[in-house]
Motif scaffolding. Structure first.
Motif, mmCIF file in Angstrom:
data_model
loop_
_atom_site.group_PDB
_atom_site.id
_atom_site.type_symbol
_atom_site.label_atom_id
_atom_site.label_comp_id
_atom_site.label_asym_id
_atom_site.label_seq_id
_atom_site.Cartn_x
_atom_site.Cartn_y
_atom_site.Cartn_z
ATOM 1 N N GLU A 88 0.862 -1.177 0.000
ATOM 2 C CA GLU A 88 0.000 0.000 0.000
ATOM 3 C C GLU A 88 0.902 1.231 0.000
ATOM 4 O O GLU A 88 1.820 1.339 0.817
ATOM 5 C CB GLU A 88 -0.864 -0.017 1.264
ATOM 6 C CG GLU A 88 -1.903 1.062 1.315
ATOM 7 C CD GLU A 88 -2.777 0.924 2.546
ATOM 8 O OE1 GLU A 88 -2.861 1.911 3.307
ATOM 9 O OE2 GLU A 88 -3.358 -0.157 2.754
ATOM 10 N N ARG A 103 -1.442 -10.355 4.127
ATOM 11 C CA ARG A 103 -2.474 -9.344 3.920
ATOM 12 C C ARG A 103 -3.189 -9.087 5.248
ATOM 13 O O ARG A 103 -3.203 -9.941 6.142
ATOM 14 C CB ARG A 103 -3.449 -9.804 2.837
ATOM 15 C CG ARG A 103 -2.822 -9.766 1.448
ATOM 16 C CD ARG A 103 -3.818 -9.983 0.335
ATOM 17 N NE ARG A 103 -4.654 -11.156 0.465
ATOM 18 C CZ ARG A 103 -4.282 -12.393 0.158
ATOM 19 N NH1 ARG A 103 -3.074 -12.630 -0.285
ATOM 20 N NH2 ARG A 103 -5.119 -13.402 0.297
ATOM 21 N N PRO A 104 -3.811 -7.920 5.414
ATOM 22 C CA PRO A 104 -4.489 -7.595 6.675
ATOM 23 C C PRO A 104 -5.482 -8.675 7.121
ATOM 24 O O PRO A 104 -5.564 -8.992 8.310
ATOM 25 C CB PRO A 104 -5.197 -6.276 6.366
ATOM 26 C CG PRO A 104 -4.343 -5.643 5.323
ATOM 27 C CD PRO A 104 -3.833 -6.788 4.480
ATOM 28 N N THR A 148 -0.167 -1.874 10.254
ATOM 29 C CA THR A 148 -0.622 -3.188 9.792
ATOM 30 C C THR A 148 -1.635 -3.761 10.776
ATOM 31 O O THR A 148 -2.646 -4.343 10.368
ATOM 32 C CB THR A 148 0.572 -4.145 9.614
ATOM 33 O OG1 THR A 148 1.519 -3.539 8.721
ATOM 34 C CG2 THR A 148 0.135 -5.491 9.049
ATOM 35 N N ARG A 151 -5.026 -2.229 10.176
ATOM 36 C CA ARG A 151 -5.683 -2.797 8.986
ATOM 37 C C ARG A 151 -6.227 -4.199 9.278
ATOM 38 O O ARG A 151 -7.306 -4.557 8.814
ATOM 39 C CB ARG A 151 -4.712 -2.817 7.815
ATOM 40 C CG ARG A 151 -4.519 -1.432 7.210
ATOM 41 C CD ARG A 151 -3.275 -1.359 6.330
ATOM 42 N NE ARG A 151 -3.090 -0.052 5.747
ATOM 43 C CZ ARG A 151 -2.594 1.008 6.371
ATOM 44 N NH1 ARG A 151 -2.243 0.920 7.640
ATOM 45 N NH2 ARG A 151 -2.439 2.168 5.753
ATOM 46 N N GLN A 154 -9.315 -3.753 11.387
ATOM 47 C CA GLN A 154 -10.404 -3.237 10.558
ATOM 48 C C GLN A 154 -11.032 -4.371 9.744
ATOM 49 O O GLN A 154 -12.252 -4.410 9.563
ATOM 50 C CB GLN A 154 -9.897 -2.130 9.629
ATOM 51 C CG GLN A 154 -9.617 -0.835 10.359
ATOM 52 C CD GLN A 154 -8.860 0.185 9.516
ATOM 53 O OE1 GLN A 154 -8.148 -0.153 8.571
ATOM 54 N NE2 GLN A 154 -9.008 1.460 9.874
ATOM 55 N N ALA A 155 -10.198 -5.299 9.277
ATOM 56 C CA ALA A 155 -10.725 -6.463 8.547
ATOM 57 C C ALA A 155 -11.602 -7.312 9.470
ATOM 58 O O ALA A 155 -12.671 -7.773 9.070
ATOM 59 C CB ALA A 155 -9.571 -7.297 7.979
#
Length: 176
Positions: A88, A103-104, A148, A151, A154-155
């Protein structure tokens, strides 16, 4: 870090440092570069860097061969990582980036597994407790950078497994 990095065979092959014109060869080469970048950053627990740092690092600069991946090729590799969800950009000029060897959503899954397996659902944690606390020392997400972690949480929030909250000493998260 005590563990040494094992460079892939391509890293010792001079043409690897020149993006190939043949479409099939180039795709394989980009996949190898992406794998190399993610493995290198994972081993060194590096989650962000600038394009200039990347260009000068051993990652894109093989001193033994006296070969360096050109800047425009580095940009192509980084863009490929972005397309795959592993990078990102942190600024509009695309001069610094967050590299995510997981990945998150994957980080979120690891964190949630730990919460569930340790019987801590319906508990509140500060970001510090998750990444630096004694209870998480043996977990892969221990030491994860805050960008990180945010994120990843948030996921989990999108999956209704967690809620990011404000606590007295900063931000925290409640797991469900």
């Amino acid at each position: 870090m005590a563990t040494s990095f094992e460079w892939p065979w391509q890293y010792r092959f001079p043409p690897f440092f020149t993006l190939q014109p043949n479409v099939d060869t180039r795709q394989k080469q980009l996949a190898a570069w992406c794998s190399l970048v993610l493995s290198f950053c994972r081993l060194h627990r590096q989650s962000s860097m600038t394009v200039m740092e990347a260009q000068e690092s051993p990652l894109f600069n093989n001193n033994k061969l006296q070969r360096k991946l050109p800047m425009e090729s580095i940009q192509i590799v980084l863009e490929e990582l972005r397309k795959k969800g592993n990078l990102e950009w942190l600024d509009k000029n695309k001069s610094s980036f967050l590299i995510m060897w997981r990945r998150p959503e994957e980080w979120g899954k690891l964190i949630y597994q730990w919460v569930s397996q340790s019987g801590q659902n319906n508990s509140v944690f500060t970001f510090y407790e998750l990444t630096s606390g004694d209870d998480t020392e043996d977990e892969e997400f221990h030491g994860l950078d805050e960008a990180t972690l945010l994120r990843a949480l948030q996921a989990l929030q999108l999956e209704h497994k967690a809620e990011i909250i404000t606590v007295s000493d900063g931000r925290g998260v409640k797991f469900f």
